[in-house]
Design an enzyme around this catalytic site. Structure first.
Site, PDB file in Angstrom:
ATOM      1  N   SER A  25       0.807  -1.214   0.000  1.00 33.49           N
ATOM      2  CA  SER A  25       0.000   0.000   0.000  1.00 33.49           C
ATOM      3  C   SER A  25       0.840   1.264   0.000  1.00 33.49           C
ATOM      4  O   SER A  25       2.055   1.227  -0.098  1.00 33.49           O
ATOM      5  CB  SER A  25      -0.946   0.034   1.198  1.00 33.49           C
ATOM      6  OG  SER A  25      -0.185   0.168   2.385  1.00 33.49           O
ATOM      7  N   TYR A  58      -3.465   0.765  -2.665  1.00 35.98           N
ATOM      8  CA  TYR A  58      -4.557   1.356  -1.901  1.00 35.98           C
ATOM      9  C   TYR A  58      -3.965   2.228  -0.802  1.00 35.98           C
ATOM     10  O   TYR A  58      -2.808   2.069  -0.413  1.00 35.98           O
ATOM     11  CB  TYR A  58      -5.472   0.275  -1.316  1.00 35.98           C
ATOM     12  CG  TYR A  58      -4.781  -0.683  -0.385  1.00 35.98           C
ATOM     13  CD1 TYR A  58      -4.744  -0.443   0.986  1.00 35.98           C
ATOM     14  CD2 TYR A  58      -4.150  -1.816  -0.872  1.00 35.98           C
ATOM     15  CE1 TYR A  58      -4.096  -1.317   1.846  1.00 35.98           C
ATOM     16  CE2 TYR A  58      -3.504  -2.698  -0.020  1.00 35.98           C
ATOM     17  CZ  TYR A  58      -3.482  -2.439   1.338  1.00 35.98           C
ATOM     18  OH  TYR A  58      -2.836  -3.299   2.182  1.00 35.98           O
TER      19      TYR A  58
END
Length: 146
Positions: A25, A58
Site C-alpha cells: 500500500s 490502496y
C-alpha cells in the site's frame, strides 16, 4: 458505457519513506487524504515523477500532521525518499454523470503542506475545449505540445 474519470489527485507529494517489508500500500497523512477526498483503503494509481514508474495500490491513513508519504511492500522498490509522486483516484461514471462531475486536485509544497486545492468543472472544460466539426469526445490537452 461507463467512463473512467479523474476523481481526486494529490499532486507532487514528496515521498518521506519506503518500507519494503510492510505488506503493501501507500501510507498518506490522513489530513492529505481528507483534503483530496480520498478514503482509507481506496484504490489509487501512483505515478513517480522522478522515474516514470506507475503502480496501483490502496491508501492507508498516516498520522495527521506528520505529512508522511510512504510506499510500502513491493512498491517501495519504485520510489525513494525525496521522489515526487502523483496519487490519482478514478471513478466509473456514466457520460451524463461525468459531465456533472467535479474532480478535486490538491497541490502541495516540498514539505507536503497543502498550497492549493482546486475543484475542476468537467462540463465547463468539455464545452470550452470541444474540437471543431462536432467531435464532442475530442478534447484539447493543456500543457506543452510536442
Amino acid at each position: 458505457m461507463d467512463l473512467s474519470m479523474l476523481r481526486a489527485k494529490l499532486h507532487r507529494l514528496r515521498v518521506t519513506e519506503a518500507d519494503l517489508y510492510y505488506e503493501g500500500s501507500i501510507t498518506i497523512d490522513e489530513e492529505l487524504l481528507d483534503a483530496a477526498g480520498l478514503l482509507p483503503y481506496e484504490k489509487v494509481q501512483v505515478v513517480n515523477v522522478n522515474n516514470g514508474s506507475r503502480l496501483e495500490t490502496y491508501t492507508i491513513p498516516g498520522e495527521a500532521g506528520e505529512r508522511t508519504v510512504c510506499l510500502n511492500g513491493p512498491a517501495a522498490r519504485l520510489a525513494a525518499p525525496g521522489d515526487e509522486v502523483i496519487v490519482i483516484a478514478y471513478a466509473e461514471l456514466t457520460p451524463s454523470e461525468a459531465r456533472e462531475h467535479h474532480p478535486r486536485v490538491v497541490h502541495v509544497d516540498e514539505n507536503n503542506d497543502v498550497t492549493k486545492t482546486r475543484t475542476l468543472d468537467v462540463a465547463k472544460e468539455t464545452d470550452e475545449n470541444l474540437a471543431p466539426d462536432g467531435m464532442e469526445d475530442v478534447l484539447i490537452a493543456e500543457g506543452p505540445q510536442s
